[in-house]
Design a protein around this motif. Structure first.
Motif, short mmCIF file in Angstrom:
data_model
loop_
_atom_site.label_atom_id
_atom_site.label_comp_id
_atom_site.label_asym_id
_atom_site.label_seq_id
_atom_site.Cartn_x
_atom_site.Cartn_y
_atom_site.Cartn_z
N ALA A 56 -74.08 51.99 -73.58
CA ALA A 56 -73.37 50.73 -73.35
C ALA A 56 -74.34 49.56 -73.17
CB ALA A 56 -72.47 50.87 -72.12
N ALA A 57 -75.50 49.82 -72.56
CA ALA A 57 -76.45 48.74 -72.27
C ALA A 57 -77.46 48.53 -73.38
CB ALA A 57 -77.18 49.05 -70.96
N GLY A 58 -77.46 49.41 -74.39
CA GLY A 58 -78.42 49.28 -75.47
C GLY A 58 -79.83 49.63 -75.04
N LEU A 59 -79.94 50.55 -74.08
CA LEU A 59 -81.24 50.98 -73.58
C LEU A 59 -81.36 52.49 -73.75
CD1 LEU A 59 -81.19 48.93 -70.24
CD2 LEU A 59 -82.50 48.36 -72.30
N SER A 60 -82.57 53.02 -73.54
CA SER A 60 -82.76 54.46 -73.65
C SER A 60 -82.36 55.14 -72.34
CB SER A 60 -84.22 54.79 -73.96
OG SER A 60 -85.05 54.47 -72.86
N ARG A 61 -82.06 56.42 -72.43
CA ARG A 61 -81.68 57.16 -71.23
C ARG A 61 -82.82 57.21 -70.21
NH1 ARG A 61 -81.72 61.99 -68.82
NH2 ARG A 61 -79.79 62.81 -67.89
N PRO A 62 -84.10 57.45 -70.64
CA PRO A 62 -85.20 57.43 -69.67
C PRO A 62 -85.32 56.07 -68.95
CG PRO A 62 -85.91 58.52 -71.67
CD PRO A 62 -84.57 57.89 -71.97
#
Length: 343
Positions: A56-62
């Protein structure tokens, strides 16, 4: 002369442009903090998974994992491990340690629920586990007692005998007690009611002796001395409308009892702060189980609620009258922190 509107707009735009470009408006720490807060709320409050938030945020899980760790480190997220009963259990332990009572239960009432109703519910749970057919259950009176018939609705029936341990309260009292209380509790339990036609406080010592000598009252008092479990109330206010003595004591009598050090009463017997019974002309007028007889009952359960009851509860505990204490949290709070006196 008024400034041209275009000039005003131009100046306003200029000032806002300077503000936007200023360090005050562009605060990376604030922006980072709000971003961490947003991510933390999605994870801890809304229950979203890290992979879901990352998408949703357009970021990676780490990255999301690192942001959640940072949110904890900077104090945005504070993890607290607790339980709704934590305060109650702490108070119960404090009371047990201080007064030596076998079992204490401090009922944490739900919002809008009275402490009296919470204690009545706790009492019903205890009775449901404890009572078996053939047992004798004795009751005195009090505000919690008056709520027991309604609280007992739905409890399974068992062949028990419900015995009246003290005479009925004064006519001015607002509580349900006497034969009415005993019969309704017996009906809820599917048992048999044993009642006595006598007041808690007779008009005189001679009237009390005459009543105790009648066959029915004498037989009930004998049964009351032989109960297996006693549910007792603890009185504090001697003239309160809900007091068992409401309308029965004159102002002079109340003043005299206070002067003698009375802080409360159990089965109509007055106690001082150290738990000693106060001997006065009133005790000869009381019709009910004596304190010496109460101490011989196998299991005595005291029911009380309200902070004003704490000194009276402490006196009853010091007198060695109680095996199980059922109170609400506010009474427990006051009792646990009651100043030492009368010892």
């Amino acid at each position: 002369m008024p400034q041209d509107s275009n000039e005003i707009l131009a100046r306003r735009l200029s000032i806002r442009s300077k503000l936007t470009a200023s360090l005050w408006a562009e605060d990376p720490a604030r922006d980072r903090g709000m971003r961490l807060l947003e991510i933390a709320r999605l994870y801890y409050e809304h229950g979203m998974g890290q992979a879901e938030i990352a998408q949703a945020a357009g970021l990676s899980r780490p990255t999301i994992g690192r942001m959640l760790k940072e949110a904890r480190e900077v104090g945005i997220v504070r993890i607290q491990v607790s339980h709704p009963f934590e305060r109650s259990v702490a108070l119960e332990r404090a009371i047990h340690s201080r007064y030596g009572v076998q079992h204490v239960r401090a009922s944490a009432q739900a919002p809008q629920e009275s402490g009296f109703r919470a204690v009545a519910g706790e009492c019903v749970a205890l009775l449901d586990d404890l009572l078996v057919g053939g047992m004798r259950l004795g009751l005195t009176n009090g505000r919690v007692h008056s709520l027991l018939p309604d609280a007992l609705v739905g409890v399974r029936h068992r062949a028990v005998e419900v015995v009246q341990m003290s005479g009925r309260a004064g006519q001015s009292s607002r509580i349900l007690d006497g034969a009415d209380l005993i019969e309704r509790v017996a009906d809820r339990l599917g048992g048999r009611a044993v009642t006595m036609p006598a007041p808690l406080l007779a008009p005189s010592a001679q009237a009390a002796r005459d009543l105790r000598a009648t066959p029915q009252v004498r037989a009930v008092l004998q049964s009351a001395s032989e109960v297996d479990v006693a549910l007792i109330g603890i009185g504090a206010g001697f003239r309160h409308p809900a007091s068992v003595f409401s309308g029965a004591l004159t102002a002079e009598m109340v003043r005299r009892m206070h002067n003698l050090g009375a802080v409360g009463h159990v089965v109509g017997r007055f106690l001082d702060a150290s738990g000693e019974e106060i001997h006065s002309l009133l005790e000869d007028r009381v019709i009910g189980t004596s304190l010496s007889e109460l101490r011989r009952v196998p299991l005595v359960v005291a029911l009380a609620a309200g902070p004003e009851k704490a000194p009276a509860i402490a006196a009853a505990l010091r007198a060695g009258l109680i095996d199980i204490l059922l109170v609400d949290v506010v009474a427990a709070q006051e009792l646990a922190h009651l100043p030492e006196r009368g010892l």
